[in-house]
Each structure stands twice: as structure tokens, then as C-alpha cells.
Design a protein around this motif. Structure first.
Motif, PDB file in Angstrom:
ATOM      1  N   TYR A  59      56.423  52.192  52.157  1.00 51.31           N
ATOM      2  CA  TYR A  59      56.542  52.816  53.479  1.00 51.31           C
ATOM      3  C   TYR A  59      55.714  52.063  54.525  1.00 51.31           C
ATOM      4  CZ  TYR A  59      58.210  56.549  50.444  1.00 51.31           C
ATOM      5  OH  TYR A  59      58.893  57.270  49.496  1.00 51.31           O
ATOM      6  N   ALA A  60      54.651  51.407  54.085  1.00 52.05           N
ATOM      7  CA  ALA A  60      53.744  50.713  55.009  1.00 52.05           C
ATOM      8  C   ALA A  60      54.174  49.275  55.257  1.00 52.05           C
ATOM      9  CB  ALA A  60      52.318  50.749  54.450  1.00 52.05           C
ATOM     10  N   ASP A  61      55.402  48.950  55.039  1.00 48.20           N
ATOM     11  CA  ASP A  61      55.932  47.596  55.175  1.00 48.20           C
ATOM     12  C   ASP A  61      55.848  47.130  56.638  1.00 48.20           C
ATOM     13  OD1 ASP A  61      57.368  45.248  55.215  1.00 48.20           O
ATOM     14  OD2 ASP A  61      59.088  46.023  54.089  1.00 48.20           O
ATOM     15  N   SER A  62      54.964  46.177  56.908  1.00 48.16           N
ATOM     16  CA  SER A  62      54.744  45.723  58.285  1.00 48.16           C
ATOM     17  C   SER A  62      55.842  44.824  58.817  1.00 48.16           C
ATOM     18  CB  SER A  62      53.394  45.007  58.392  1.00 48.16           C
ATOM     19  OG  SER A  62      52.329  45.921  58.260  1.00 48.16           O
ATOM     20  N   SER A  63      56.846  44.532  58.015  1.00 46.96           N
ATOM     21  CA  SER A  63      57.981  43.763  58.535  1.00 46.96           C
ATOM     22  C   SER A  63      59.000  44.666  59.218  1.00 46.96           C
ATOM     23  CB  SER A  63      58.656  42.982  57.405  1.00 46.96           C
ATOM     24  OG  SER A  63      59.271  43.869  56.475  1.00 46.96           O
ATOM     25  N   LEU A  64      58.781  45.992  59.146  1.00 47.02           N
ATOM     26  CA  LEU A  64      59.707  46.956  59.733  1.00 47.02           C
ATOM     27  C   LEU A  64      59.010  47.772  60.813  1.00 47.02           C
ATOM     28  CD1 LEU A  64      61.333  48.279  56.435  1.00 47.02           C
ATOM     29  CD2 LEU A  64      62.342  46.660  58.058  1.00 47.02           C
ATOM     30  N   ALA A  86      50.393  46.948  60.235  1.00 49.75           N
ATOM     31  CA  ALA A  86      50.099  46.363  61.536  1.00 49.75           C
ATOM     32  C   ALA A  86      50.504  47.344  62.627  1.00 49.75           C
ATOM     33  CB  ALA A  86      50.850  45.040  61.697  1.00 49.75           C
ATOM     34  N   TRP A  87      49.968  47.097  63.842  1.00 52.69           N
ATOM     35  CA  TRP A  87      50.309  47.962  64.964  1.00 52.69           C
ATOM     36  C   TRP A  87      51.829  48.037  65.144  1.00 52.69           C
ATOM     37  CZ3 TRP A  87      52.929  46.138  69.361  1.00 52.69           C
ATOM     38  CH2 TRP A  87      53.161  47.114  70.340  1.00 52.69           C
ATOM     39  N   SER A  88      52.328  49.290  65.296  1.00 54.96           N
ATOM     40  CA  SER A  88      53.737  49.642  65.545  1.00 54.96           C
ATOM     41  C   SER A  88      54.654  49.308  64.379  1.00 54.96           C
ATOM     42  CB  SER A  88      54.260  48.976  66.825  1.00 54.96           C
ATOM     43  OG  SER A  88      54.637  47.637  66.611  1.00 54.96           O
ATOM     44  N   LYS A  89      54.079  49.017  63.212  1.00 57.23           N
ATOM     45  CA  LYS A  89      54.873  48.681  62.034  1.00 57.23           C
ATOM     46  C   LYS A  89      54.604  49.692  60.920  1.00 57.23           C
ATOM     47  CE  LYS A  89      56.111  44.622  63.851  1.00 57.23           C
ATOM     48  NZ  LYS A  89      57.507  44.275  64.197  1.00 57.23           N
ATOM     49  N   GLY A  90      55.502  49.714  59.931  1.00 63.30           N
ATOM     50  CA  GLY A  90      55.248  50.487  58.715  1.00 63.30           C
ATOM     51  C   GLY A  90      54.932  51.936  58.964  1.00 63.30           C
TER      52      GLY A  90
END
Length: 645
Positions: free
Chosen positions: A238-243, A293-297
Motif C-alpha cells: 500500500y505504501a508504494d511510492s511509485s503510485l 514519499a510525499w503524495s505517494k503510497g
């Protein structure tokens, strides 16, 4: 911002229905692909934020490298792009500097222009909240304003679609993960939200306690707290910073809602809804940090749930989601609840060109994120309390209210009473007046005295010179608008203060005074303000308007030394005559000049340099920024500078 960006109908403030968490030099840690933990500094909000390393360089998440990389402006200057170089301890400067020097470092690499930020804010808003919320809010606001304008003293009505009172029931879902269990218990979350007397984790009150306090006990906002829902997959999924933060977060929220409906048999009809049948307060708290990351995941945010979830005759609309970490502070939850349950807009500037006029003096500005007010947020400004039906508002303009009181009036802090002076030609525009004392719910305010708000629903918070709600700063400096601070101890009117068409200053543009936005005198005149206290008195009307007094500055110079006036700084001037008179020591030669800020430097526009220390300048100034320079050509001693404008 200087270029107004159109995001919605021009009839009302464009971003009123939107909501974003503000960040001010906020720090978060991020784990790079090699396991190294770096620190990132955030300034902005959920729609746009600049991310920098501690040594001031811009960074962004690189989807290809799967980590935080140094960033630079693209060729068009419209966006940031990755340099392809991951941030690591090997390419970071070792900081041995103090905080002031660090702030200078953070300005070394140029960020995006205001125009570019505004475009990105628009795009992010559309992604997170879509279009309909703006229209919904505009209709609500128009209905509320219409009701306010047609009564001499505004009191709550039975229309619960526009007024927020009585018992409001929200839902808070707590979530953990197979590989990260929750450490804060369900009972602790219930106390955090619902206890009348609450002080855990350093908080001065619960979320319920805050809303009971600021509403004068008219609103009792409580939350049903679920037991922990354990997500289907490990947290990293759920914390995937690519999304984007709305992708896996919404997948997780829908998982939990379906679990509540089909496995727990929860009755969603027990929750409070708005007139459209949408749940007012949908809150999600999950275990640990965001790990994104900010605004991600899993980055904390507010958005509209899509697809929406419906059960028991009600449906979801907007939600807020945040990490629990190791402790809970009510500030952000209260601020976001201001959006969810009352539909109040943010009062800070999304594009970062200013700190917003209200700054830290209201919960929908920065009044819920400071070191102390995140545990005890400041109240909403008088206008918002009036819209919610929590304040008794007395109309002072006799053109609106034939029974308007005059003479000496009394205002009491935290009493759910306020005054207003409405524009007869535009009843969406008014001045609101209230007392603020550093006690009770207002104990964490930056100043105490009489607060005056210029409210106009046609304003925009991304235009700091005509916002939806403008604070009339008593010192006339407009520090938040110029991004000097987020409010200070000189912003409220106190002993002997005056507010009228010419006080604190008579500038028709960017001034602090009782002019309507079209430049006409509103007729509001306030004087004889008492010393700050829980109760403060002031006089309305019959003020004798006297010309502004001369300003006098004194100082001492050594030979070849210079001094900057007024008081080592500069001032903004709307244009007109400036007269200076300098008197210095008889055995010295002091000179005098006026400088104007032009082309990014101070440039001399007038000078007086006789062989004595008595100098005089009469100068017809255009609008701009000015300062005065007194300098010793020879000799030393005391001087007096008299300024007339």
C-alpha cells in the motif's frame, strides 16, 4: 500568486471546497532502495509541496530509480524532473550551520514559478477531488450568506443542511497490517476522539472537546471507532511510492469498508450524512508511519473516494487518512474535520506565494499545526462560526440594521458572539469583529485584542491581495501576505488602536483599513479600544478622523557609519508626498537620502547633502517599497529624523 488561476466559477473563491494538509519546514524520513534513511524537508500542502534535502537542494521521487533523487527545473521551467542521481550521504553537504543559515541554503536552488505551481495545484485538485465539490460548496455558501444577511442578529435555524449543530456521528476505521501491528489501542483512539476530559499524548482536549468548545456546545461531534482491520497485504504494497497517494490508500479503505459491511455487520445508517446522503465524517487511521514519499503510497491526505461505497442507504464522499505513528495529536484531525463536517475551506495560500492573510489566527489556516496548537488548535474565525450557526452575530451597519447599536460596545473572547458590518451594495462582503484573549480555547493564539476580518466570498486564497478572508493586521505591515511570518504579537487591535478608512493606513491597494474592495469608504470606524482582556470594549462611529501624525526616528552614528530607517527596515507606500527633516550634531556633517527597491536592488531616488547635519527632502513618490538612509560624511553624534507622508 500574482497571476490568478481559474479553477472554477468566478462567483466564489475557487478552492473553497478543497482541502489540504499544510506543511511548514516539516521533515519526514524516507528509506532509499539501498536501505539508507534520508531526511526530506517539506513546504507546501497536499496539492503542491517543495521537497528539499537539509542542505537545500530540490528532490523528488524517481519512479525508475525507486527512490528520492535530486531534481531540477525542466527546460520549459514548468515542472521538476529527476537528475537521475539518488540522494545519499555521499552527495549531501555536512551541515554545521545554524537555522538562519540553513534557511538561506534552502533558497539557493530555484524552485518553480508561482504560475507553474498554480497549474500543478489545479491538476492535483482535479485528481484528488474532481469537480463537483466546488459547485456543492458554492450553493451551500450562498444559502448561508443569504440567511446571514437577512437578520440583525444571526442565530441558528433548523436547517441542518447548511448549519452544523446537534449530534454528529462520524466513523473512524483503524487499520494495521500483517507485518506491522497497531501499537495504539482502539480504546486510546476512542478517548482521543470522544472523551470530554482528555489529556493523553500531550493533548489539551479531544476532537469532540474541541468542537464542543468552539461551537459553544452547539455541536457534539463523536466518532464510532472500529476494532483493528488487518489489511490483506503487507504494508509495503500500500505504501508504494511509485503510485499516487489516492491509489493504494483507496484500495485499502474500500477493503476496510467491505469488511465492516460483510463481516462485521456494521450499520452505516447510524452515521450522520449531509443533505445528499453522503457520510459527513469518514476517517482512517493506520498503524505506524506512512513509509511513503510525499503524495505517494500511504501519504496522509483528504480526497473523494472513487468508486464510492454505499450501504444501508448512505454513501461515502470525501475521507481523510493519516498515520498514527507512536502518538496522536488532534490538530490535523480537527483541521480536516473542519472540511469534512462543516465544509470550511482552507485559509492559506496553496501556491506558496504568501502565508495567507489569516495565517495562524484560525484553525483553517495554520492554527492547528504549530508546536503547541497541534495539541490545542485555535478556534475558527468568526465568519466560519457564523456560517455554522454557532455565533450570535450583531449587524452594526445602520444601512442594514436600523436598530444597530452605536457608541461603546463590548466583545468577549470565546463567547460565540461577534459583530459584522455588511456592504449594502454587495452583501457577500462584510467586516467581522471579535475579541481574542490568550486564554481558554484561544490560549495558543499569537496575540490578543480585537480581531477584524474582511470577508468576501468572491475572493481567492491564491490571491493574497484579495482573499476570501483577509485579516486586518493592526500593525499595517501585512507580514503573512509578504511571506515574512505566519502572524505575530502586533496583529490584533488593542489599547488606543483605531480602524477606519485611513487607519492603520490609507492605501487603497494592499492597505489595512475599512475600505471596501472597490475602494469606497465602508463607513466603519472603530476607536477607543481598551487594553486586551477576556472582555474588550471599543467605540463604533463618531470617530474624529485626524491626519496621520509625523513619524519620528532617533539614532546615533559614528563617523562614516549609516543607519536605515524606519527602524532598520523598509516599508510599502501607495504613492504620494514624502517629507523628511533630519537634525544632527552641529559639529558633524550628516546626509540623508531616500532609496526605492528597483530591479532587485535599492536605488537612490532623492538626496540631501549640505555641509551641515540639517537636511530636508520633499519627494513625490510613486507606489513601491522605500527606505531612508542617514549617513555620516564626517563626525559622530545623535540625530532625529522626522517623516511626513
Amino acid at each position: 500568486m500574482k497571476l490568478k488561476f481559474t479553477l472554477c466559477s468566478a462567483a466564489l473563491v475557487c478552492a473553497n471546497a478543497f482541502a489540504a494538509i499544510p506543511y511548514n519546514n516539516s521533515q519526514y524520513t524516507f528509506t532509499q532502495p539501498n536501505g539508507e534513511v534520508i531526511t526530506v524537508v517539506l513546504n507546501g500542502n497536499d496539492y503542491y509541496a517543495e521537497q528539499r534535502t537539509l542542505d537545500g537542494r530540490l528532490v523528488m521521487f524517481d519512479n525508475t530509480l525507486k527512490g528520492m533523487a535530486f531534481a531540477m527545473l525542466n527546460q520549459a521551467g514548468s515542472d521538476l524532473v529527476s537528475t537521475g542521481v539518488l540522494v545519499s550521504s555521499n552527495n549531501l553537504k555536512t551541515l554545521t550551520k545554524n537555522d538562519t543559515e540553513l534557511a538561506t541554503l534552502q533558497n539557493q536552488q530555484q524552485g518553480l514559478s508561482t504560475h507553474a505551481k498554480a497549474r500543478l495545484v489545479s491538476e492535483k485538485m482535479q485528481q484528488m477531488l474532481g469537480n463537483s465539490s466546488t459547485a456543492d460548496f458554492e450553493q451551500t455558501l450562498l444559502e448561508q450568506d443569504d440567511e446571514l444577511q437577512h437578520s440583525d442578529t444571526f442565530t441558528p435555524s433548523s436547517d441542518t443542511s447548511t448549519l452544523i449543530s446537534g449530534n454528529i456521528k462520524g466513523l473512524t476505521i483503524i487499520i494495521d497490517f500483517p507485518d506491522e501491528r497497531g501499537t495504539i489501542t482502539q480504546q486510546q483512539v476512542e478517548r482521543f476522539l470522544n472523551d470530554v476530559n482528555y489529556s493523553e499524548f500531550g493533548n489539551a482536549q479531544s476532537v469532540r472537546g474541541y468542537f464542543k468548545s468552539v461551537s459553544g456546545n452547539k455541536l457534539d461531534y463523536t466518532n464510532t471507532v472500529t476494532r483493528y482491520y488487518t489489511a490483506k497485504k503487507n504494508k509495503a504494497y500500500y505504501a508504494d511510492s511509485s503510485l499516487s497517494s489516492t491509489v493504494r490508500s483507496q484500495e485499502l479503505i474500500l477493503e476496510a469498508l467491505n469488511w465492516l459491511e460483510f463481516q462485521q455487520g456494521f450499520n452505516f445508517a447510524t452515521l450522520s450524512t449531509n443533505s445528499s446522503g453522503a457520510i459527513r465524517g469518514l476517517n482512517v487511521l493506520y498503524a505506524g508511519n506512512s513509509d511513503s514519499a510525499w503524495s505517494k503510497g500511504l501519504w496522509p491526505h483528504m480526497a473523494r473516494l472513487s468508486p464510492r461505497f454505499c450501504a444501508d442507504g448512505v454513501c461515502t464522499d470525501r475521507y481523510q487518512v493519516t498515520d498514527m505513528r507512536s502518538s496522536l495529536a488532534i490538530g490535523t484531525f480537527v483541521h480536516e474535520s473542519g472540511h469534512l463536517i462543516t465544509n470550511w475551506p482552507d485559509l492559506y495560500d496553496y501556491d506558496g506565494s504568501s502565508e495567507g492573510s489569516v495565517a495562524s489566527f484560525g484553525v483553517m489556516g495554520y492554527g492547528a499545526i504549530g508546536n503547541t496548537n497541534r495539541f490545542k488548535p485555535t478556534p475558527p474565525v468568526a465568519h466560519f462560526r457564523a456560517l455554522a450557526g454557532w455565533d450570535s452575530v450583531t449587524e452594526l451597519n445602520p444601512a442594514i440594521n436600523s436598530n444597530a447599536p452605536t457608541g461603546t460596545l463590548t466583545a468577549t473572547s470565546d463567547s460565540n458572539t461577534s459583530y459584522k458590518w455588511t456592504n449594502p451594495a454587495n452583501q457577500n462582503e462584510a467586516f467581522y469583529i471579535e475579541a481574542i484573549h490568550q486564554s481558554g480555547q484561544s490560549s495558543e493564539q499569537l496575540d490578543q485584542g480585537l480581531a477584524i476580518w474582511h470577508v468576501d466570498s468572491q475572493g481567492s486564497n491564491s490571491n493574497e491581495w484579495r482573499p476570501y478572508i483577509q485579516m486586518e493586521h493592526a500593525d499595517g505591515n501585512r507580514d503573512p501576505e509578504y511571506k515574512r511570518n505566519r502572524g505575530d504579537a502586533r496583529d490584533l487591535f488593542d489599547y488606543a488602536g483605531e480602524f477606519s478608512s485611513i487607519y492603520p493606513n490609507a492605501q487603497t491597494s494592499r492597505g489595512t483599513n475599512a475600505l471596501w474592495w472597490n475602494g469606497q469608504d465602508s463607513g466603519l470606524s472603530i476607536s477607543n479600544i481598551s487594553s486586551p482582556g477576556k472582555i474588550i470594549t471599543f467605540k463604533v462611529g463618531d470617530t474624529v478622523i485626524t491626519p496621520p501624525k509625523d513619524e519620528t526616528y532617533t539614532g546615533t552614528l559614528n563617523e562614516k557609519q549609516q543607519a536605515i530607517e524606519p527602524n532598520g527596515t523598509w516599508f510599502e507606500y501607495g504613492g504620494g508626498a514624502i517629507s523628511l527633516k533630519l537634525v544632527g550634531p552641529t559639529n558633524a556633517d550628516f546626509d540623508l537620502k531616500i532609496e526605492r527597491w528597483q530591479s532587485s536592488t535599492w536605488q537612490q531616488v532623492a538626496i540631501s547633502e549640505t555641509p551641515t547635519s540639517n537636511e530636508q527632502i520633499n519627494y513625490n513618490a510613486s507606489a513601491g517599497y522605500y527606505r531612508f538612509v542617514v549617513y555620516s560624511y564626517s563626525g559622530a553624534g545623535n540625530y532625529t529624523l522626522t517623516v511626513s507622508k
